[in-house]
Design an enzyme around this catalytic site. Structure first.
Site, PDB file in Angstrom:
ATOM      1  N   ARG A 116       0.229   7.078   7.254  1.00 19.49           N
ATOM      2  CA  ARG A 116       0.114   6.686   5.988  1.00 19.49           C
ATOM      3  C   ARG A 116       0.517   8.144   5.399  1.00 19.49           C
ATOM      4  NH1 ARG A 116       1.561   1.319   3.662  1.00 19.49           N
ATOM      5  NH2 ARG A 116       0.542   0.080   4.880  1.00 19.49           N
ATOM      6  N   LYS A 123       0.910  -1.205   0.270  1.00 22.79           N
ATOM      7  CA  LYS A 123       0.214   0.157  -0.064  1.00 22.79           C
ATOM      8  C   LYS A 123       0.601   1.104   0.243  1.00 22.79           C
ATOM      9  CE  LYS A 123      -2.616  -2.543   3.595  1.00 22.79           C
ATOM     10  NZ  LYS A 123      -3.539  -3.068   4.773  1.00 22.79           N
ATOM     11  N   GLY A 124       2.210   1.231   0.152  1.00 24.35           N
ATOM     12  CA  GLY A 124       2.631   2.033   0.379  1.00 24.35           C
ATOM     13  C   GLY A 124       3.062   3.494  -0.700  1.00 24.35           C
ATOM     14  N   ASP A 145      13.959  -0.629   1.026  1.00 28.36           N
ATOM     15  CA  ASP A 145      15.227  -0.948   2.469  1.00 28.36           C
ATOM     16  C   ASP A 145      16.222  -2.100   2.406  1.00 28.36           C
ATOM     17  OD1 ASP A 145      14.981  -1.852   5.508  1.00 28.36           O
ATOM     18  OD2 ASP A 145      12.918  -0.157   5.629  1.00 28.36           O
ATOM     19  N   ASP A 163       4.054   3.555   6.890  1.00 31.14           N
ATOM     20  CA  ASP A 163       3.440   2.953   7.882  1.00 31.14           C
ATOM     21  C   ASP A 163       4.021   2.494   9.238  1.00 31.14           C
ATOM     22  OD1 ASP A 163       3.210   0.630   7.144  1.00 31.14           O
ATOM     23  OD2 ASP A 163       1.701  -0.088   8.562  1.00 31.14           O
ATOM     24  N   LYS A 222      17.555   3.154   0.954  1.00 30.92           N
ATOM     25  CA  LYS A 222      18.585   3.338   2.803  1.00 30.92           C
ATOM     26  C   LYS A 222      19.596   2.120   2.608  1.00 30.92           C
ATOM     27  CE  LYS A 222      15.019   3.138   6.190  1.00 30.92           C
ATOM     28  NZ  LYS A 222      14.026   2.429   7.097  1.00 30.92           N
ATOM     29  N   PHE A 234      14.197   4.301  11.076  1.00 34.40           N
ATOM     30  CA  PHE A 234      12.405   3.659  10.606  1.00 34.40           C
ATOM     31  C   PHE A 234      11.559   5.091  10.651  1.00 34.40           C
ATOM     32  CE2 PHE A 234       8.034   2.387  11.504  1.00 34.40           C
ATOM     33  CZ  PHE A 234       8.010   1.380  10.341  1.00 34.40           C
ATOM     34  N   VAL A 235      11.431   5.244   9.483  1.00 36.44           N
ATOM     35  CA  VAL A 235      10.757   6.351   8.837  1.00 36.44           C
ATOM     36  C   VAL A 235       8.655   5.709   8.750  1.00 36.44           C
ATOM     37  CG1 VAL A 235      12.400   6.966   7.928  1.00 36.44           C
ATOM     38  CG2 VAL A 235      11.347   6.319   6.679  1.00 36.44           C
ATOM     39  N   GLU A 254       7.726   2.895  -6.100  1.00 37.68           N
ATOM     40  CA  GLU A 254       7.510   2.470  -4.823  1.00 37.68           C
ATOM     41  C   GLU A 254       8.013   3.600  -3.851  1.00 37.68           C
ATOM     42  OE1 GLU A 254       7.038   0.114  -2.921  1.00 37.68           O
ATOM     43  OE2 GLU A 254       8.186  -1.825  -2.733  1.00 37.68           O
TER      44      GLU A 254
END
Ligand code: PRP
Length: 184
Positions: free
Chosen positions: A169, A47-48, A107, A163, A135, A156-157, A103
């Site tokens: 989000r 979903k990102g 990560d 999310d 990253k 972590f963002v 995307e």
């Protein structure tokens, strides 16, 4: 737990709405130039990628079509599991198509490395990647990314599609969370 006012859970804003906006405008112009005369299919990874897909596609002046996939790589925590599973597949036939996977973040690279191989095996003419965030220090596999918004530290963002436990989000910027959010 996420509080009633998500903004109050943010420790530090890493990328403002304006920074995201101007970078997307530049990437869209590059895509317009690179794919001139091509039949381009944008594939968003749910979903990102919803935010970056919506904002990037509106800046591309070229005719494009869009499709969506959902794959799983995370649980509800903050680390990649390395397990990739198709939850929702494309509706489109990729044979002979120029595909640009859109995307929110790379990560470990595990999701996209698997996804690109999967899409190439379906007979696409080309498969490239546009990712808003990357990253470099978290990479477990090399992924060849054609368009990158920003390289960010290995923290972590959340926000702009990203999310924590399905929250945050809809924040229009990218930021880190206060440690109290994880511990509560
Ligand atoms: C995130 C992101 C990528 C993936 C990147 O998705 O959207 O798909 O993780 O991680 P990787 O490079 O370590 O593989 P997630 O599985 O959290 O799902 P979501 O988009 O629904 O939040």
């Amino acid at each position: 737990m996420a509080s009633a006012a998500p903004e109050s859970d943010i420790e530090h804003v890493l990328l403002t709405e304006q920074q995201l906006d101007s970078r997307l405008t530049a990437i869209a112009a590059q895509i317009d130039a690179d794919y001139a005369g091509c039949d381009l299919l944008l594939v968003g990874v749910l979903k990102g990628a919803v935010m970056v897909m919506a904002d990037l596609s509106r800046r591309i002046t070229h005719p494009v079509t869009m499709d969506w996939m959902a794959v799983s790589s995370y649980g509800s925590g903050t680390k990649s599991s390395g397990v990739v599973r198709i939850l929702k597949d494309l509706d489109s036939d990729l044979h002979g198509r120029h595909v640009l996977v859109v995307e929110d973040i790379i990560d470990s690279g595990l999701t996209l490395s698997w996804l690109v191989a999967n899409l190439r095996s379906r007979g696409a003419a080309s498969v490239e990647i546009a990712a808003m965030l990357r990253k470099p220090d978290a990479a477990k596999v090399e992924v060849d990314v054609r368009y990158v918004g920003f390289d960010i530290p290995n923290e972590f963002v959340v926000g702009y599609g990203l999310d924590y436990d399905e929250h945050y989000r809809n924040l229009p910027y990218v930021g880190t969370l206060k440690s109290s959010v994880y511990s509560s």
